[in-house]
Design a protein around this motif. Sequence first.
Motif, PDB file in Angstrom:
ATOM      1  N   LEU A   1     -99.220   7.463 116.131  1.00 24.43           N
ATOM      2  CA  LEU A   1     -97.971   8.184 115.909  1.00 24.43           C
ATOM      3  C   LEU A   1     -97.780   8.525 114.443  1.00 24.43           C
ATOM      4  O   LEU A   1     -97.377   9.640 114.092  1.00 24.43           O
ATOM      5  CB  LEU A   1     -96.800   7.351 116.438  1.00 24.43           C
ATOM      6  CG  LEU A   1     -95.387   7.848 116.107  1.00 24.43           C
ATOM      7  CD1 LEU A   1     -95.167   9.249 116.661  1.00 24.43           C
ATOM      8  CD2 LEU A   1     -94.355   6.875 116.660  1.00 24.43           C
ATOM      9  N   TRP A   2     -98.034   7.567 113.537  1.00 28.29           N
ATOM     10  CA  TRP A   2     -97.776   7.816 112.121  1.00 28.29           C
ATOM     11  C   TRP A   2     -98.646   8.955 111.589  1.00 28.29           C
ATOM     12  O   TRP A   2     -98.247   9.656 110.641  1.00 28.29           O
ATOM     13  CB  TRP A   2     -97.976   6.538 111.292  1.00 28.29           C
ATOM     14  CG  TRP A   2     -99.398   6.073 111.131  1.00 28.29           C
ATOM     15  CD1 TRP A   2    -100.036   5.135 111.876  1.00 28.29           C
ATOM     16  CD2 TRP A   2    -100.343   6.516 110.152  1.00 28.29           C
ATOM     17  NE1 TRP A   2    -101.341   4.963 111.430  1.00 28.29           N
ATOM     18  CE2 TRP A   2    -101.550   5.799 110.367  1.00 28.29           C
ATOM     19  CE3 TRP A   2    -100.303   7.449 109.120  1.00 28.29           C
ATOM     20  CZ2 TRP A   2    -102.690   5.987 109.588  1.00 28.29           C
ATOM     21  CZ3 TRP A   2    -101.438   7.640 108.325  1.00 28.29           C
ATOM     22  CH2 TRP A   2    -102.617   6.915 108.565  1.00 28.29           C
ATOM     23  N   VAL A   3     -99.808   9.174 112.176  1.00 29.43           N
ATOM     24  CA  VAL A   3    -100.668  10.280 111.750  1.00 29.43           C
ATOM     25  C   VAL A   3     -99.977  11.608 112.031  1.00 29.43           C
ATOM     26  O   VAL A   3     -99.948  12.512 111.175  1.00 29.43           O
ATOM     27  CB  VAL A   3    -102.035  10.214 112.456  1.00 29.43           C
ATOM     28  CG1 VAL A   3    -102.854  11.470 112.169  1.00 29.43           C
ATOM     29  CG2 VAL A   3    -102.799   8.972 112.026  1.00 29.43           C
ATOM     30  N   PHE A   4     -99.394  11.739 113.222  1.00 30.23           N
ATOM     31  CA  PHE A   4     -98.701  12.987 113.557  1.00 30.23           C
ATOM     32  C   PHE A   4     -97.457  13.181 112.699  1.00 30.23           C
ATOM     33  O   PHE A   4     -97.160  14.294 112.267  1.00 30.23           O
ATOM     34  CB  PHE A   4     -98.337  13.002 115.045  1.00 30.23           C
ATOM     35  CG  PHE A   4     -99.527  13.146 115.937  1.00 30.23           C
ATOM     36  CD1 PHE A   4    -100.320  14.280 115.902  1.00 30.23           C
ATOM     37  CD2 PHE A   4     -99.873  12.122 116.807  1.00 30.23           C
ATOM     38  CE1 PHE A   4    -101.431  14.401 116.713  1.00 30.23           C
ATOM     39  CE2 PHE A   4    -100.985  12.240 117.624  1.00 30.23           C
ATOM     40  CZ  PHE A   4    -101.765  13.380 117.583  1.00 30.23           C
ATOM     41  N   GLN A   5     -96.735  12.101 112.460  1.00 31.96           N
ATOM     42  CA  GLN A   5     -95.548  12.218 111.608  1.00 31.96           C
ATOM     43  C   GLN A   5     -95.934  12.680 110.208  1.00 31.96           C
ATOM     44  O   GLN A   5     -95.259  13.536 109.613  1.00 31.96           O
ATOM     45  CB  GLN A   5     -94.821  10.871 111.564  1.00 31.96           C
ATOM     46  CG  GLN A   5     -94.168  10.486 112.887  1.00 31.96           C
ATOM     47  CD  GLN A   5     -93.715   9.047 112.923  1.00 31.96           C
ATOM     48  OE1 GLN A   5     -94.316   8.179 112.281  1.00 31.96           O
ATOM     49  NE2 GLN A   5     -92.671   8.757 113.686  1.00 31.96           N
ATOM     50  N   THR A   6     -97.031  12.138 109.697  1.00 32.09           N
ATOM     51  CA  THR A   6     -97.498  12.539 108.368  1.00 32.09           C
ATOM     52  C   THR A   6     -97.931  13.994 108.356  1.00 32.09           C
ATOM     53  O   THR A   6     -97.582  14.754 107.439  1.00 32.09           O
ATOM     54  CB  THR A   6     -98.673  11.638 107.930  1.00 32.09           C
ATOM     55  OG1 THR A   6     -98.292  10.271 108.015  1.00 32.09           O
ATOM     56  CG2 THR A   6     -99.099  11.954 106.503  1.00 32.09           C
ATOM     57  N   LEU A   7     -98.674  14.412 109.368  1.00 32.99           N
ATOM     58  CA  LEU A   7     -99.137  15.800 109.435  1.00 32.99           C
ATOM     59  C   LEU A   7     -97.967  16.775 109.534  1.00 32.99           C
ATOM     60  O   LEU A   7     -97.982  17.853 108.919  1.00 32.99           O
ATOM     61  CB  LEU A   7    -100.077  15.976 110.637  1.00 32.99           C
ATOM     62  CG  LEU A   7    -101.473  15.368 110.501  1.00 32.99           C
ATOM     63  CD1 LEU A   7    -102.192  15.390 111.844  1.00 32.99           C
ATOM     64  CD2 LEU A   7    -102.297  16.120 109.452  1.00 32.99           C
ATOM     65  N   ILE A   8     -96.952  16.415 110.305  1.00 30.65           N
ATOM     66  CA  ILE A   8     -95.785  17.295 110.463  1.00 30.65           C
ATOM     67  C   ILE A   8     -95.047  17.452 109.140  1.00 30.65           C
ATOM     68  O   ILE A   8     -94.733  18.570 108.711  1.00 30.65           O
ATOM     69  CB  ILE A   8     -94.850  16.741 111.559  1.00 30.65           C
ATOM     70  CG1 ILE A   8     -95.481  16.936 112.939  1.00 30.65           C
ATOM     71  CG2 ILE A   8     -93.479  17.412 111.494  1.00 30.65           C
ATOM     72  CD1 ILE A   8     -94.804  16.123 114.025  1.00 30.65           C
ATOM     73  N   LEU A   9     -94.777  16.341 108.477  1.00 32.51           N
ATOM     74  CA  LEU A   9     -94.059  16.413 107.205  1.00 32.51           C
ATOM     75  C   LEU A   9     -94.868  17.152 106.152  1.00 32.51           C
ATOM     76  O   LEU A   9     -94.332  17.958 105.378  1.00 32.51           O
ATOM     77  CB  LEU A   9     -93.717  14.997 106.714  1.00 32.51           C
ATOM     78  CG  LEU A   9     -92.764  14.187 107.595  1.00 32.51           C
ATOM     79  CD1 LEU A   9     -92.485  12.831 106.963  1.00 32.51           C
ATOM     80  CD2 LEU A   9     -91.458  14.937 107.830  1.00 32.51           C
ATOM     81  N   LEU A  10     -96.168  16.906 106.104  1.00 35.47           N
ATOM     82  CA  LEU A  10     -97.010  17.586 105.127  1.00 35.47           C
ATOM     83  C   LEU A  10     -97.057  19.083 105.389  1.00 35.47           C
ATOM     84  O   LEU A  10     -96.956  19.896 104.461  1.00 35.47           O
ATOM     85  CB  LEU A  10     -98.422  17.000 105.155  1.00 35.47           C
ATOM     86  CG  LEU A  10     -99.435  17.674 104.212  1.00 35.47           C
ATOM     87  CD1 LEU A  10     -98.967  17.592 102.763  1.00 35.47           C
ATOM     88  CD2 LEU A  10    -100.812  17.036 104.373  1.00 35.47           C
ATOM     89  N   GLU A  11     -97.190  19.477 106.654  1.00 34.10           N
ATOM     90  CA  GLU A  11     -97.221  20.904 106.967  1.00 34.10           C
ATOM     91  C   GLU A  11     -95.929  21.590 106.561  1.00 34.10           C
ATOM     92  O   GLU A  11     -95.948  22.697 106.009  1.00 34.10           O
ATOM     93  CB  GLU A  11     -97.492  21.128 108.455  1.00 34.10           C
ATOM     94  CG  GLU A  11     -97.483  22.601 108.830  1.00 34.10           C
ATOM     95  CD  GLU A  11     -97.926  22.887 110.251  1.00 34.10           C
ATOM     96  OE1 GLU A  11     -97.606  23.966 110.767  1.00 34.10           O
ATOM     97  OE2 GLU A  11     -98.599  22.017 110.850  1.00 34.10           O
ATOM     98  N   LEU A  12     -94.809  20.943 106.818  1.00 36.22           N
ATOM     99  CA  LEU A  12     -93.534  21.548 106.444  1.00 36.22           C
ATOM    100  C   LEU A  12     -93.412  21.667 104.934  1.00 36.22           C
ATOM    101  O   LEU A  12     -92.915  22.676 104.419  1.00 36.22           O
ATOM    102  CB  LEU A  12     -92.373  20.739 107.015  1.00 36.22           C
ATOM    103  CG  LEU A  12     -92.129  20.969 108.502  1.00 36.22           C
ATOM    104  CD1 LEU A  12     -91.108  19.978 109.032  1.00 36.22           C
ATOM    105  CD2 LEU A  12     -91.663  22.391 108.768  1.00 36.22           C
TER     106      LEU A  12
END
Length: 727
Positions: free
Chosen positions: A276-287
């Motif tokens: 889960l934390w990988v997706f959260q990191t990817l989402i925040l970084l993309e934004l």
Amino acid sequence: MSHTQYPSSNRDPTSHASGQECDGRESTQYHDASHHPADIFDLDQMTTLSAGPVFGGDGGLSKTPYVAMPEDFMAYLFNSLPSQGSSPGNGLQGPISKYGELQDTQYCAPFTVNGMSQIGPFPSASQHIMSVTNLLDENSPETNISDERSQEIFDFIKDRFHEHDVPPAERSRDNILEGDREQDDHMLSCRMMQAYLGSYWYHFSDQLPILHRPTFSSDTTPDLLLLAMMTIGAACLDRTYGQQVLTAGAKLSNFIARHLRWEIFMNENFRPPAKLWVFQTLILLELYEKMFSTRELHERAHIHHATMITLMRRGRSLIGKSPMDSPPNSRETLNDSKKGLGVGQTPEEWWNHWVTNEATRRAAFAAFIIDSTHAAMFGHSAVMVTHEMRLPLPYDESLWRARSGSEVGRAEASLNARGIQPISFLEGLKRTLSHQEVKTTSFGRTALMAGLMSVTYHMQQRDLQVNVLGGGVIQALEDRDRWRASLTKAYNSWKSDFDKELQDSEPSSDPYGRGSTRNEANIVFGSRTVLHHLAHMAMHADIVDCQMFARAKRLLGRTIGAQEFSSAQKRVKEQWAPSAKARHATFYALKFLSSVLLPDEAAFMNAASPWPEGFYETRYDVLMNRPWVLYFAALVVWCYGYALEGPCGDVARHNTPEENQRQMRHYLLRYAGITHPDELQAMQGINNNTALLVVLRDSFDNTRWDLLHEGARLMRNCIILNGGGTV
């Protein structure tokens, strides 16, 4: 209590709490495609799945990503609910009896596990993000970071983030790391790291609530996720820190983001099924990369967006199956719970699992929201399709903000006693299309609007394909007009439903009113206004065509050729501008510009206004989408006026800033005051918008985002063309 979302070890991303571990095995639903036809979603299997997001849930193995909506899904979506009695016309044929079954078997299957509903939403408590009781406390646990933890983050940056591939003139590492970080004013001091976390929670979290604030702890959050949060927080620092700190914060964010993506890609958890934390990191970084940074990072985020979605799909379910899908009986003692319900069934462990499930669903919705809104805003290609989202709508914020499992249990018991029936995202979308009320949170409403925009995008792609291939063109045109009308009405139904929820949440006062001192900073109200107008504009105007008509030299990473420019000129001037579509887009563009740039006199004169001079300032806007939608709206208005009426003269180019503000107000009061798009047909002088363009050009020029600097240059092109010049 132990942290619920992230690894229980203080730093090591390879160690994970039991509630977060992925099973690593796909459910039986996906093991043998021959036993589960691709067109049926097996309910029996669903009841054994985790309530986490299931991507590509077609019941079989898909060799390629979804690229179009199936006809049966379109028919299901656009046919009205049984209680409506009439169907919004859209040209999608098929007997309702054929698709009526889909509600229960394919597209809107109920999500229940062991008798416990896994679907939100529930009627929301007060959603007033900026209410006094909700303002960030400097001593809140979620903003705290220990000296030891901040030192570890500093050492991680120092050891891992190098600039060997960056030209010497562009390197910033030494400037960022040098100095005494024991001093509070060092950009990587413990105090400043706390400021970045506080800025994240205060300015950004409510726009995309994917991290669970009550259980957040900087000590147990993986380094990469913590850095992604700090990157956004540093970019959103309050203006009270001063311009020097704001500029340094932007440079720090760019430095971290440049290296952070490669660190994620190299992490051993960046593989299916990802944590889960990988997706959260990817989402925040993309934004961050797309909405706050440089052109280079924006394009990098666009390129890797599909990578994130593919990683989600490859995991099928982002969290594994678990026995902790039902809450233990509150009357049982802890020991009795362990004996009677099995290991892992304590109240705290059940809550850990509940939080992880909900955070996972929210991450899935966040990815979907990014996909559809950025397709509308930037002209990017959408890679997700609405019918993939076989998810419950997000839980109510009162549950999401609960600080214990017992609070969740009490709230659920109350809801069950009142007979509140939860629904899935697709059912909520169908109800929105049928103009029925949907009870959900502001985040759930954002997801529903993203669903409407996704459907719009794919219907437009379908029509384009029909036009290119030929055949059935007349029927396609009739269908197009009908589905456009249905979706346009759904946008307004969505807004009306949202407005009603805001009014009902606190009838005694309206902090979202035009005279409210926090109006422009209010996240719930502001985001709803932005999305509603963006949807209408994107339905009837193409951002890429508008930019080419304004003489953009490069778009989507490539140079615009003479033939492309000529074709865009013809489309805008001869086909779009004289049409009802153009009037519709311009109407909503004017309304949006007015809502942001024309506060009423009370707010205009109020010293507590979020804008220092009482005028809107893009650089102080914390809503990530609003500045770009302002740019889109200004382009639509200029394209419409210039295409129909040509240049207007260059007098306004030489005005003082105060005079331009006055002329802009006069222009918007005149043209944005209309009540129907067709009124534009009888109006002259819409091309006389140079003062508006100058105000926005100067505002965009003062920001730290490269794309808005490019937007300012395009505004400059429009100003020159308005004056009769050439670009």
